[in-house]
Design an enzyme around this catalytic site. Structure first.
Site, PDB file in Angstrom:
ATOM      1  N   ASP A  37       0.829  -1.201   0.000  1.00 60.39           N
ATOM      2  CA  ASP A  37       0.000   0.000   0.000  1.00 60.39           C
ATOM      3  C   ASP A  37       0.869   1.258   0.000  1.00 60.39           C
ATOM      4  O   ASP A  37       0.558   2.249  -0.631  1.00 60.39           O
ATOM      5  CB  ASP A  37      -0.911   0.016   1.237  1.00 60.39           C
ATOM      6  N   TYR A  40       2.111   1.995  -3.389  1.00 58.24           N
ATOM      7  CA  TYR A  40       0.994   2.507  -4.182  1.00 58.24           C
ATOM      8  C   TYR A  40       0.749   3.984  -3.861  1.00 58.24           C
ATOM      9  O   TYR A  40       0.641   4.824  -4.759  1.00 58.24           O
ATOM     10  CB  TYR A  40      -0.260   1.670  -3.891  1.00 58.24           C
ATOM     11  N   GLU A 118     -25.666 -15.962  -7.540  1.00 58.23           N
ATOM     12  CA  GLU A 118     -24.674 -15.052  -6.973  1.00 58.23           C
ATOM     13  C   GLU A 118     -25.163 -14.438  -5.666  1.00 58.23           C
ATOM     14  O   GLU A 118     -26.367 -14.289  -5.462  1.00 58.23           O
ATOM     15  CB  GLU A 118     -24.317 -13.956  -7.989  1.00 58.23           C
ATOM     16  N   LYS A 120     -26.499 -11.932  -3.091  1.00 54.18           N
ATOM     17  CA  LYS A 120     -27.221 -10.675  -3.279  1.00 54.18           C
ATOM     18  C   LYS A 120     -26.640  -9.654  -2.307  1.00 54.18           C
ATOM     19  O   LYS A 120     -26.903  -9.705  -1.108  1.00 54.18           O
ATOM     20  CB  LYS A 120     -28.711 -10.877  -3.024  1.00 54.18           C
ATOM     21  N   ASP A 122     -25.908  -6.271  -0.336  1.00 49.70           N
ATOM     22  CA  ASP A 122     -26.831  -5.291   0.204  1.00 49.70           C
ATOM     23  C   ASP A 122     -26.215  -3.901   0.091  1.00 49.70           C
ATOM     24  O   ASP A 122     -25.567  -3.417   1.004  1.00 49.70           O
ATOM     25  CB  ASP A 122     -27.122  -5.643   1.672  1.00 49.70           C
ATOM     26  N   TYR A 234     -22.414  -6.874 -11.661  1.00 52.78           N
ATOM     27  CA  TYR A 234     -23.238  -8.076 -11.764  1.00 52.78           C
ATOM     28  C   TYR A 234     -23.988  -8.215 -13.092  1.00 52.78           C
ATOM     29  O   TYR A 234     -24.733  -9.165 -13.287  1.00 52.78           O
ATOM     30  CB  TYR A 234     -24.233  -8.155 -10.611  1.00 52.78           C
ATOM     31  N   LYS A 322     -34.365 -14.739  -0.993  1.00 57.26           N
ATOM     32  CA  LYS A 322     -33.976 -14.025   0.217  1.00 57.26           C
ATOM     33  C   LYS A 322     -33.672 -14.980   1.380  1.00 57.26           C
ATOM     34  O   LYS A 322     -34.248 -16.057   1.471  1.00 57.26           O
ATOM     35  CB  LYS A 322     -35.117 -13.081   0.654  1.00 57.26           C
ATOM     36  N   CYS A 416     -29.631   8.387  38.518  1.00 63.80           N
ATOM     37  CA  CYS A 416     -28.976   7.161  38.084  1.00 63.80           C
ATOM     38  C   CYS A 416     -29.591   5.963  38.805  1.00 63.80           C
ATOM     39  O   CYS A 416     -29.727   5.979  40.026  1.00 63.80           O
ATOM     40  CB  CYS A 416     -27.487   7.238  38.390  1.00 63.80           C
ATOM     41  N   CYS A 419     -26.526   4.667  41.314  1.00 61.67           N
ATOM     42  CA  CYS A 419     -25.976   5.440  42.438  1.00 61.67           C
ATOM     43  C   CYS A 419     -26.884   6.585  42.861  1.00 61.67           C
ATOM     44  O   CYS A 419     -26.570   7.323  43.792  1.00 61.67           O
ATOM     45  CB  CYS A 419     -24.596   5.979  42.082  1.00 61.67           C
ATOM     46  N   CYS A 434     -24.522   9.606  33.722  1.00 66.39           N
ATOM     47  CA  CYS A 434     -24.231   9.677  35.149  1.00 66.39           C
ATOM     48  C   CYS A 434     -22.787  10.145  35.274  1.00 66.39           C
ATOM     49  O   CYS A 434     -21.886   9.542  34.707  1.00 66.39           O
ATOM     50  CB  CYS A 434     -24.399   8.285  35.782  1.00 66.39           C
ATOM     51  N   CYS A 439     -19.776   5.589  40.662  1.00 67.58           N
ATOM     52  CA  CYS A 439     -21.039   4.884  40.416  1.00 67.58           C
ATOM     53  C   CYS A 439     -20.766   3.386  40.194  1.00 67.58           C
ATOM     54  O   CYS A 439     -20.005   3.027  39.300  1.00 67.58           O
ATOM     55  CB  CYS A 439     -21.710   5.485  39.185  1.00 67.58           C
TER      56      CYS A 439
HETATM   57 ZN   LIG Z   1     -24.542   6.330  38.618  1.00 64.01          ZN
END
Ligand SMILES: [Zn+2]
Length: 674
Positions: A37, A40, A118, A120, A122, A234, A322, A416, A419, A434, A439
Site C-alpha cells: 500500500d 501505491y 450469486e 445478493k 446489500d 453483476y 432471500k 442514576c 448510584c 451519570c 457509580c
Molecule cells: Zn450512577
C-alpha cells in the site's frame, strides 16, 4: 502561451497512470496485489504532484480523480437506455421451485435449465457507462428508468477503473458498455467509518447500506472520496461491440475488462445445486466481509432470457432468493435503563424472547429517549424487531394495530438507577449520563470492558462475578484486579479453590499486553480498538501518552477534536493516572514493539483448512489480515502458508504438490505473536 512541457514529464505522467491502473486491477479484480500500500500511495502522490505542477497534463481519466472533483449544487438526471429492473423475491424452497417451473413453462421445455447464482449484496445499484473504454458517466438506479448523475462520486471509488483493461490483444474494448454493479461498504469499512464520524462529532450511520447510499449522494465528491466505498459488477445494460450467449459469459467479460465481480458466483448450475448453494451461502453469510441478504438466481442463457422477457418492473428470468427474515414481531415486556462504562444511560427493551434468523433475541437497544419518543415506543407494545449482522437488535417500529390501550409510556429517570446521582443531559448527543465516578454500575461496566476479549482478555470474570466483587467492595476499579486477595475470592458464591486459582492464573497471564490493547482497555470515551491502535503507534511510551496534549492529539489522523478532548479529559483526572501507575506497579508489562512492526505478514498469502482449537478460522483470518497477511480460499503456487487444523482434507496434498509451507495452529500463533 503555455510553457512547452518536457516530453519526459508527459511520459512519466502517462507511465504513472498506467501503472496505478494496473495495480488497481491486480488489487481489486485479481485480489492479488504486487506492491505494498505504501508503494501505491507513493506513486499516487507523485502523480498528484505532477498534475498540480503541470495542469495541462491533467485528464478526466487520471486515477487522481479518485480524490474527488468540485462540489455540485444538485444531481442532474440520467436516463438508462435499458430499464434497470428490480427483482421478484422468493422466500422459501417452494417459491424457488415455482420459479423453476414458471421458467420451464415459459420456455415450453422439460429440460433442465442452467442458472447462475450469486450473492445478493446489500448496497446501492448503479450503472456505469464506458465509451471506447473510458468511463463517461455513472448513475443511480433511481426509478429504474431515470437515475441521478453521480459520475464524480463514482470516480472516487478505488475499485472503479477510469479506463477498461485490455488484457489480451484479441480482447475487444466495446464501443459502448453499460456495466451494472452494486456499491457497498464492507463490515470493517462501516465500523471504521462510524468511528470516524464519532470522532468528528457527526451522526452515525445505521447500517452499511445506509452509509453507502449516503456517501454516494454527497454533493461534494471530496467527501465521497473519503468513504470506504467498493463496487462489484453483476450485469450489463446496452453494449455495442461485444455479444455473449450467457450471463456467466458476460460476467467473465466484465472481469477481463477490469471490472470486479463477486468471487462467490456459481455459474451454470441446475435447480438442485441452486438449493444447495443457497444453504451454503446462508452459512457463509456471517463470515463474508460484507452484508448479503440473499442470493440472486438468473437463467444463464441469454437466448432463454430474451424468450422469457420481462414483466412491468421485473424480469421473468431472475429472482432474489432471500434469506430468512431478520425481522420478527414480538412484545415489549419492560424498558430498563443501563449505565455504560462512560456513564451513558441507555434505555433497553426487554422482549418476549423471539427467534430471529436462528438467534434468540430477548433485548433490543432503544438508543436514547428521543428515539423512544420518535418511534412512540411504549411498554406492552407489539413491535417489529430487526437483527442485522453483528449489530445489536433494534426496534424498527411499533405495530399500532396491536395496541390495546393498556400500554405504558416510558419516562427516562432523573437519577442514576445505580448510584442515584442526578443524571445530566447532553443535548448534542441526545444522551443522558451519570457523572459520578464512583457509580457502581459504571465501575462494573468499565471492568467488563477491561477484561473483555479485545482488551485484557481475562477468562473467568463474568458479569455476575464482577457484580459481586464490586458490591462487596473488593474492586473499586479495574486496577484493583491486580491486587485481589485470593482468600477473599474463595469465599464468594460459586467460587471454589480451583476456579479462584484459574482466575488468578488468567489475571497473571493477561499482564503481558500490547500497548494498543492497554489503551483500549482503559475505556476512554470514544476510544475504540482502531483509535487505540493509532494512539499506540504514535506514542511509544505510556509516559508520553499520559502527557499528551490536546493540540497534538487533535492533529493525529483519525483522532480529531472530539476524541482528543475525551482523551485529555480522561488523562486530566489524577485518579485515572493513578490507576495506570498501580497497574504497572502490579507487574503489568506493556509491549510497545509490536505496534511499530505490525506488518510482519505483509502480503503473505494464507490458506486455512481443518478445525482449529483455540480460535475459529474466521478469528484466525481476522488476525492474519490485521497483520497485513492475506487469506485465500484455495491452495496455489502463490500460497505462502497452509494452516492445517484437525481433519484438514485434500488441501494438504495440494500444498505438498505446490511446495507450499504447511504449518499447524501452534506455529501460526507463534507467527502471529512474533
Ligand atoms: Zn450512577
Amino acid at each position: 502561451m503555455p510553457d512547452i512541457i518536457n516530453p519526459d514529464i508527459a511520459k512519466k505522467v502517462e507511465n504513472l497512470r498506467s501503472e496505478i491502473q494496473r495495480h488497481n486491477y491486480r488489487y481489486y479484480v485479481m485480489d492479488d496485489p504486487q506492491i505494498s500500500d505504501a508503494q501505491y500511495d507513493k506513486m499516487m502522490q507523485e502523480l498528484i504532484e505532477l498534475e498540480a505542477k503541470y495542469p495541462e497534463l491533467s485528464s478526466p481519466d487520471s486515477p487522481t480523480m479518485k480524490v474527488g472533483a468540485a462540489p455540485v449544487k444538485k444531481f442532474e438526471q440520467i436516463k438508462h437506455s435499458v430499464k434497470m429492473l428490480s427483482l421478484d423475491n422468493a422466500f422459501s424452497d417452494s417459491d424457488i421451485l415455482n420459479f423453476d417451473r414458471r421458467v420451464k413453462e415459459g420456455l415450453m421445455t422439460d429440460e433442465q435449465i442452467l442458472y447462475t447464482a450469486e450473492p445478493k449484496m446489500d448496497g446501492v445499484a448503479v450503472e456505469l457507462v464506458y465509451k471506447e473504454g473510458r468511463l463517461v458517466s455513472a448513475s443511480t438506479r433511481g426509478d429504474g428508468e431515470t437515475g441521478e448523475d453521480i459520475t464524480s462520486n463514482v470516480k472516487t471509488i478505488r475499485s472503479v477503473p477510469m479506463l477498461l483493461q485490455q488484457n489480451k490483444k484479441e480482447h475487444i474494448i466495446p464501443a459502448r458498455l453499460e456495466a451494472r454493479g452494486e456499491v457497498i461498504i464492507s463490515k470493517e469499512g462501516f465500523k471504521r467509518l462510524n468511528e470516524d464520524m464519532l470522532s468528528q462529532g457527526l451522526a452515525l450511520f445505521a447500517n452499511p447500506r445506509n452509509a453507502a447510499a449516503g456517501s454516494l449522494r454527497q454533493l461534494d465528491s471530496k467527501v465521497t472520496a473519503k468513504r470506504p466505498l467498493e463496487i462489484y459488477f453483476y450485469g450489463v445494460g446496452e453494449v455495442e461491440g461485444i455479444s455473449c450467449k450467457s450471463h456467466w459469459d458476460w460476467l467473465y467479460v466484465l472481469k477481463e475488462l477490469g471490472l470486479r465481480i463477486n468471487p462467490h458466483i456459481k455459474p451454470k448450475i441446475n435447480i438442485d445445486a441452486v438449493y444447495k448453494y443457497y444453504k451454503e451461502l446462508e452459512q457463509m453469510r456471517s463470515i463474508l466481509p460484507y452484508d448479503i441478504d440473499g442470493m440472486v438466481v438468473k437463467v444463464d442463457s441469454v437466448q432463454f432470457q430474451n424468450q422469457l422477457g420481462t414483466k412491468a418492473r421485473s424480469p421473468r428470468w431472475a429472482v432474489a432468493y432471500k434469506f430468512k427474515a431478520i425481522q420478527e414481531t414480538t412484545k415489549i415486556l419492560d424498558i430498563l435503563v443501563q449505565v455504560g462504562r462512560t456513564g451513558a444511560v441507555t434505555p433497553v427493551a426487554c422482549l418476549e424472547s423471539v427467534n430471529i434468523g436462528g438467534v434468540n433475541v430477548s433485548r433490543a437497544t432503544l438508543h436514547n429517549e428521543d428515539e423512544i419518543v420518535k418511534k412512540d415506543i411504549r411498554i406492552g407494545d407489539t413491535v417489529l424487531v430487526q437483527r442485522a449482522g453483528d449489530v445489536i437488535p433494534e426496534i424498527v417500529k411499533v405495530i399500532d394495530s396491536a395496541r390495546t390501550g393498556s400500554e405504558i409510556i416510558f419516562c427516562m429517570p432523573q437519577n442514576c438507577p445505580s448510584c442515584n446521582s442526578q443524571l445530566v443531559r447532553d443535548e448534542k448527543e441526545a444522551s443522558v449520563r451519570c457523572l459520578n465516578d464512583t457509580c457502581p454500575a459504571k465501575i462494573k461496566a468499565q471492568i467488563e470492558h477491561f477484561v473483555s476479549k479485545r482488551a485484557f482478555d481475562i477468562d473467568g470474570l463474568g458479569e455476575k462475578l464482577i457484580d459481586q466483587l464490586v458490591e462487596k467492595n473488593y474492586l473499586a476499579s479495574y486496577a484493583d484486579l491486580f491486587y485481589m486477595d485470593k482468600a477473599k475470592l474463595e469465599g464468594l458464591e460459586r467460587m471454589g479453590l480451583k476456579s479462584a486459582e484459574n482466575l488468578f492464573e488468567a489475571i497473571d497471564k493477561s499482564k503481558n499486553i500490547s500497548f494498543a490493547r492497554f489503551i483500549y482497555a482503559l475505556g476512554i470515551r470514544h476510544v475504540g480498538e482502531h483509535i487505540a491502535e493509532i494512539l499506540a503507534s504514535k506514542y511509544t511510551e505510556y509516559e508520553k501518552f499520559c502527557g499528551a496534549e490536546y493540540d497534538d492529539l487533535k492533529n493525529i489522523k483519525g483522532v480529531g477534536p472530539v476524541v482528543a478532548k475525551s482523551i485529555v479529559d480522561f488523562l486530566g483526572l489524577e485518579d485515572n493516572l493513578d490507576k495506570i501507575k498501580r497497574m504497572l506497579g502490579a507487574g503489568v508489562n506493556i509491549r510497545y514493539e509490536e505496534n511499530r512492526k505490525n506488518t510482519t505478514l505483509d502480503g503473505k498469502v494464507f490458506v486455512l483448512t481443518g478445525t482449529l482449537e483455540t480460535m475459529t478460522r474466521s478469528e484466525a483470518a481476522i488476525k492474519i489480515k490485521s497483520l497485513g497477511g492475506k487469506i485465500s480460499e484455495s491452495v496455489s503456487k502463490k500460497t505462502d502458508y497452509l494452516v492445517a487444523g484437525k481433519s484438514p482434507g485434500s488441501k494438504i496434498e495440494k500444498a505438498k504438490a505446490a511446495n507450499v509451507k504447511i504449518i499447524d495452529e501452534n506455529s501460526l500463533k507463534i507467527l502471529l505473536e512474533s
